[in-house]
Write a protein that holds these residues in place. Sequence first.
Motif, PDB file in Angstrom:
ATOM      1  N   ASP A 276      13.918  -0.495   0.490  1.00  0.00           N
ATOM      2  CA  ASP A 276      14.949   0.248  -0.231  1.00  0.00           C
ATOM      3  C   ASP A 276      16.265   0.242   0.552  1.00  0.00           C
ATOM      4  OD1 ASP A 276      13.335   1.729   1.583  1.00  0.00           O
ATOM      5  OD2 ASP A 276      14.200   3.609   0.870  1.00  0.00           O
ATOM      6  N   ARG A 277      16.188   0.212   1.891  1.00  0.00           N
ATOM      7  CA  ARG A 277      17.404   0.280   2.724  1.00  0.00           C
ATOM      8  C   ARG A 277      17.888  -1.083   3.215  1.00  0.00           C
ATOM      9  NH1 ARG A 277      15.798   3.811   7.455  1.00  0.00           N
ATOM     10  NH2 ARG A 277      17.829   3.148   8.243  1.00  0.00           N
ATOM     11  N   TYR A 278      16.974  -2.065   3.277  1.00  0.00           N
ATOM     12  CA  TYR A 278      17.348  -3.348   3.894  1.00  0.00           C
ATOM     13  C   TYR A 278      17.245  -4.551   2.959  1.00  0.00           C
ATOM     14  CZ  TYR A 278      16.929  -0.580   8.132  1.00  0.00           C
ATOM     15  OH  TYR A 278      17.092   0.390   9.075  1.00  0.00           O
ATOM     16  N   GLY A 279      16.583  -4.423   1.807  1.00  0.00           N
ATOM     17  CA  GLY A 279      16.320  -5.587   0.973  1.00  0.00           C
ATOM     18  C   GLY A 279      15.415  -6.550   1.706  1.00  0.00           C
ATOM     19  N   ASN A 280      15.439  -7.798   1.252  1.00  0.00           N
ATOM     20  CA  ASN A 280      14.605  -8.840   1.859  1.00  0.00           C
ATOM     21  C   ASN A 280      15.411  -9.518   2.976  1.00  0.00           C
ATOM     22  OD1 ASN A 280      13.224 -11.179   2.479  1.00  0.00           O
ATOM     23  ND2 ASN A 280      12.791 -11.723   0.359  1.00  0.00           N
ATOM     24  N   THR A 281      14.972  -9.322   4.218  1.00  0.00           N
ATOM     25  CA  THR A 281      15.689  -9.919   5.356  1.00  0.00           C
ATOM     26  C   THR A 281      14.894 -11.088   5.940  1.00  0.00           C
ATOM     27  OG1 THR A 281      14.715  -8.294   6.843  1.00  0.00           O
ATOM     28  CG2 THR A 281      16.909  -7.782   5.977  1.00  0.00           C
ATOM     29  N   SER A 282      14.012 -11.680   5.139  1.00  0.00           N
ATOM     30  CA  SER A 282      13.236 -12.859   5.540  1.00  0.00           C
ATOM     31  C   SER A 282      12.534 -12.633   6.885  1.00  0.00           C
ATOM     32  CB  SER A 282      14.138 -14.095   5.550  1.00  0.00           C
ATOM     33  OG  SER A 282      13.358 -15.262   5.708  1.00  0.00           O
ATOM     34  N   SER A 283      12.781 -13.474   7.873  1.00  0.00           N
ATOM     35  CA  SER A 283      11.989 -13.386   9.113  1.00  0.00           C
ATOM     36  C   SER A 283      12.238 -12.094   9.887  1.00  0.00           C
ATOM     37  CB  SER A 283      12.283 -14.585  10.013  1.00  0.00           C
ATOM     38  OG  SER A 283      13.601 -14.530  10.477  1.00  0.00           O
ATOM     39  N   ALA A 284      13.314 -11.357   9.584  1.00  0.00           N
ATOM     40  CA  ALA A 284      13.572 -10.088  10.273  1.00  0.00           C
ATOM     41  C   ALA A 284      12.797  -8.930   9.645  1.00  0.00           C
ATOM     42  CB  ALA A 284      15.061  -9.772  10.248  1.00  0.00           C
ATOM     43  N   SER A 285      12.249  -9.183   8.450  1.00  0.00           N
ATOM     44  CA  SER A 285      11.673  -8.091   7.664  1.00  0.00           C
ATOM     45  C   SER A 285      10.541  -7.348   8.385  1.00  0.00           C
ATOM     46  CB  SER A 285      11.219  -8.702   6.338  1.00  0.00           C
ATOM     47  OG  SER A 285      10.125  -8.101   5.780  1.00  0.00           O
TER      48      SER A 285
END
Length: 323
Positions: A276-285
């Motif tokens: 909800d706060r970051y969206g999809n950050t790929s490898s950082a997720s």
Amino acid sequence: MIAGIGAAVPAGIMTNADFERTLDTSDQWIVERTGIRERHIAGPTETLLSFTLVAARLAMERAGVTAADLDGIVFATVTPDRRLPSAACDLQAQLGATRAWAFDVVAACPGWLFGLSIAEGLMRAGLGDTILVIGAEKLSSITDYEDRSTAILFGDGAGAAILTRAKGDGRGMLASYMGSDGTLAPLLYIPGAGSAEPLTDQVLRDKKHLVKMAGREVFKAAVLAMSRATDEAIGRAGLPPEAIDLLIPHQANLRIIEATAKHAGISMDKVMVNLDRYGNTSSASIPLALQQAEAEGRLKPGMVAMLVSFGAGFTWASVVVRW
Ligand code: ACO
């Protein structure tokens, strides 16, 4: 074992309301279909390395190690600041980690989990005792902000962990698993700006340097990949689902997370959600979620966490750790 974890995101935030102003979309649609409310987006002068350095230094501080202690750097990313040399080498130089070997891993969203498994294997092979594993992306650099089906999904961020040898107290990586299916590449890819079709004005005009995704098909493949990865992780760790204290899934879509938890027999109160706060950050997720779980006291020493992810490739991976 993971001796320290750090995370950082650029300060700038794009909310769903910001997209309502430029695209035919709504906050309600985005929240209902994805669970995302806002994401951090790098400003024009912020590089991938600028926020990755913050995450790396936090992880080192938490682990009580200095740059001189680092034997290696594994950097998972699909959005390096430049093509050559690797982001890992740029980071090594910025940190002054003069003894460390350094290379990048391209495995999309599960890249950080691939990185953890690679680092653990290199450690077993005698190639280091203290390894920095990064998962960091500036996805805003490959996002088409005129495409409502992808623009709303992605965010920027960085996560970092210091991996050291287990101390024999039961803490550390209990199991890991990785898988790939390159036949699914056309579902989620960047068509151009590689060596097959180098960047030209035409490539830019056709937006072939930006992400293309068949959302519905990716969704279905993701649920299958995540379910398979949780089964493998639980099987390889030799643990029943109830032994998992916290599930930390890739933060792509709340409905994919819910389907994964249901398949694994894990109730949602044991699932870390921060998309909800970051969206999809790929490898950082996953490292972003892991860092938050630890900071909030949801993950304490001795607890068992299952980390599971999928992404472009298709790639998928899972790791079980005793924290
Ligand atoms: N706002 C409003 N409507 C939209 C939006 C939007 N932002 N995006 C798509 N729509 C519309 C579509 O055009 C479609 O309209 P139509 O029925 O008139 O054709 C309708 O909504 C339904 O579209 P679907 O694609 O079926 O919507 P769905 O419920 O599948 O949600 C989504 C789309 C959110 C992209 C979903 O498919 C998804 O999350 N897929 C997985 C994506 C993913 O996880 N990708 C990343 C994995 S790898 C990595 O992390 C890099």
